[in-house]
Design an enzyme around this catalytic site. Sequence first.
Site, PDB file in Angstrom:
ATOM      1  N   ASP A 169       0.910  -1.218   0.080  1.00 21.88           N
ATOM      2  CA  ASP A 169      -0.067   0.002   0.019  1.00 21.88           C
ATOM      3  C   ASP A 169       0.865   1.215   0.117  1.00 21.88           C
ATOM      4  O   ASP A 169       2.044   1.098   0.431  1.00 21.88           O
ATOM      5  CB  ASP A 169      -0.607   0.078   1.252  1.00 21.88           C
ATOM      6  N   MET A 180      -8.684   8.636   9.010  1.00 22.41           N
ATOM      7  CA  MET A 180      -9.271   9.311   7.738  1.00 22.41           C
ATOM      8  C   MET A 180     -10.197  10.184   7.808  1.00 22.41           C
ATOM      9  O   MET A 180     -11.465  10.391   6.967  1.00 22.41           O
ATOM     10  CB  MET A 180      -9.928   8.116   6.772  1.00 22.41           C
ATOM     11  N   LYS A 201      -1.224   5.146  -6.509  1.00 18.90           N
ATOM     12  CA  LYS A 201      -1.488   5.647  -7.627  1.00 18.90           C
ATOM     13  C   LYS A 201      -0.254   5.237  -8.585  1.00 18.90           C
ATOM     14  O   LYS A 201       1.044   5.540  -8.342  1.00 18.90           O
ATOM     15  CB  LYS A 201      -1.696   7.122  -7.681  1.00 18.90           C
TER      16      LYS A 201
HETATM   17  N1  SAH Z   1      -4.443  -0.061   8.927  1.00 18.78           N
HETATM   18  C1  SAH Z   1      -4.031   1.152   9.170  1.00 18.78           C
HETATM   19  C2  SAH Z   1      -4.989   2.110   8.936  1.00 18.78           C
HETATM   20  C3  SAH Z   1      -5.319   2.472   7.395  1.00 18.78           C
HETATM   21  S1  SAH Z   1      -6.621   3.810   7.019  1.00 18.78           S
HETATM   22  C4  SAH Z   1      -3.619   1.478  10.583  1.00 18.78           C
HETATM   23  O1  SAH Z   1      -3.812   0.293  11.467  1.00 18.78           O
HETATM   24  O2  SAH Z   1      -3.027   2.181  10.914  1.00 18.78           O
HETATM   25  C5  SAH Z   1      -5.420   5.032   6.731  1.00 18.78           C
HETATM   26  C6  SAH Z   1      -5.684   6.035   7.841  1.00 18.78           C
HETATM   27  O3  SAH Z   1      -4.770   5.606   8.703  1.00 18.78           O
HETATM   28  C7  SAH Z   1      -5.097   7.658   7.204  1.00 18.78           C
HETATM   29  O4  SAH Z   1      -5.876   8.255   6.537  1.00 18.78           O
HETATM   30  C8  SAH Z   1      -4.840   7.971   8.693  1.00 18.78           C
HETATM   31  O5  SAH Z   1      -5.712   8.403   9.221  1.00 18.78           O
HETATM   32  C9  SAH Z   1      -4.205   6.912   9.505  1.00 18.78           C
HETATM   33  N2  SAH Z   1      -2.935   6.842   9.358  1.00 18.78           N
HETATM   34  C10 SAH Z   1      -1.871   5.844   8.720  1.00 18.78           C
HETATM   35  N3  SAH Z   1      -0.710   5.912   9.195  1.00 18.78           N
HETATM   36  C11 SAH Z   1      -0.504   7.211   9.709  1.00 18.78           C
HETATM   37  C12 SAH Z   1       0.484   7.925  10.359  1.00 18.78           C
HETATM   38  N4  SAH Z   1       1.459   7.633  10.360  1.00 18.78           N
HETATM   39  N5  SAH Z   1      -0.016   8.956  11.161  1.00 18.78           N
HETATM   40  C13 SAH Z   1      -1.166   9.280  11.353  1.00 18.78           C
HETATM   41  N6  SAH Z   1      -2.076   8.719  10.764  1.00 18.78           N
HETATM   42  C14 SAH Z   1      -1.933   7.553  10.034  1.00 18.78           C
END
Ligand code: SAH
Length: 490
Positions: free
Chosen positions: A36, A173, A58
């Site tokens: 991803d 998100m 992308k």
């Molecule tokens: N599976 C992931 C989440 C995926 S959804 C997890 O467990 O963290 C994607 C969202 O995760 C982003 O839009 C943001 O809200 C959050 N996110 C992922 N990495 C992040 C980071 N390093 N700092 C802050 N938010 C993060």
Amino acid sequence: MKSGMVYFVGAGPGDIDLITVKGKQALQEADVVIFDRLINPFLLTAVRDDAKLIYCGKQPCKHTLRQEDIQKEILIHARKGKTVVRLKGGDPAVFGRVGEEVELLAEHRIAYEIIPGITAGIAATMYSGVPITHRKHSNSFAVVTGHGSKDDGTPNVEWGPLAKGVETIVFYMGVKHLRTITTELIKNGKEKDTAALVVQWGTYSKQRTVEGSLATIANKVKQANITNPAIIVVGDVAKLRSKLAWFDNKQLSGRGVLIPSKTEMNQQLVKSLKVNGADVYEHNLLTQVENIGSEQVNQITQLSKEQQLVFLSTQSVYTFLRALGENDLDLRKIESPIYAIDNAVKATLQMLGIQSSLASICELQSPVLIGGDVEIESMRLEYPKWKEELVLTKHKVSQKDIEAFNRLIEEQHVNTLLVTSSKEAIQLVTFLKLSGIEKDSVINTLNVVCRGIETSLILEAAKIPVKRFREGENIMTVIREEETVLAVES
Ligand code: SAH
């Protein structure tokens, strides 16, 4: 045919070391890695050279890989008997659609394992100084998606029970709908002055945090121009940040440093860069291929007394001796005197019962240099006049290293290229040449800092403008003074 295996691996929130040992092992075994956008691209350097990498974000001139296509890819490779790693940001089960992907495999009776990861909601919160639970301030927490399936994308949650029943709420998100979120929470019973904070790029050096209350956070986030990836934390436990913040505001916060090799020599330097808050990526840009042929070894044994064999590294000593053995040759047949380029090489030779002299190449009449292509290339710059050499090892570049290098730059995880030796400079130049990466994409986005006059000469000869740091000068200061801090817009 061996049956396929799929590992769903949580890559962690960003900090390169926040992946599990088990997850890293699966990566190292994979034939195919489907990854991803929100994973730290440097993780890709852990995969095998021959592994196939498939990016779900992308692609140039294309759209993001759709969910159906991702599932199709997993299935195709697993059916061919491959070990597939589906690498997902954070934890695969937290808004990671692992359920859908696994369901399909279960239907097709393909074996899989799910390796959890550290989710952003917990890690980024902690890195901003806020423990998600606390005996006094937070006895419950919930993770909620801030992006729902309604037409306008606003979350479809039961605001009443959420606002009243849970002490700490973390939205993923959600930045785009922050105003809706805060308004709904207030409308449904949370106090206006409940603490709230937003953490962007949590656990990376470029992490940014904005603090406020339910009433103020939306405006503050807009002003600070914070965009995804970011989490929103709502709950009074967030007030603890003022006391407990430990990660941000270090001397080198906001700095991402790429070093074009991983060596023992840099251990201390790397440690202090990290302790001071920088993200450091020691990227071995070149992969080694041993390629000494029996013809070449034979040639060496036939050299005359007038020629001098010069070993350029301890590794070249071992490789050479192994090649001799494999070709049924005896070192004692070699009449040429043996030289070592430095004391370490001399000591290695001595340990193996071979006496040598320290070489000053410019004084030798007809030296034959023995070493790897990179070592030899760097010697050539210093001593252009020697004629003979034995290249024991050659290097190539692999797709994973190109992919990791490009993404680190494109996704703005690095802003400084730190070249600590002339050998590293040669490696970098060779890598750019072999990979076809445009030099401009590197020099337009990175500040190049290097140690030593020779290193800077090599880089400048390759038209890479550098800022040099001198012996005695503190690298920390040089990197801190760089004007560009990592841009944090997504
Ligand atoms: N599976 C992931 C989440 C995926 S959804 C997890 O467990 O963290 C994607 C969202 O995760 C982003 O839009 C943001 O809200 C959050 N996110 C992922 N990495 C992040 C980071 N390093 N700092 C802050 N938010 C993060």
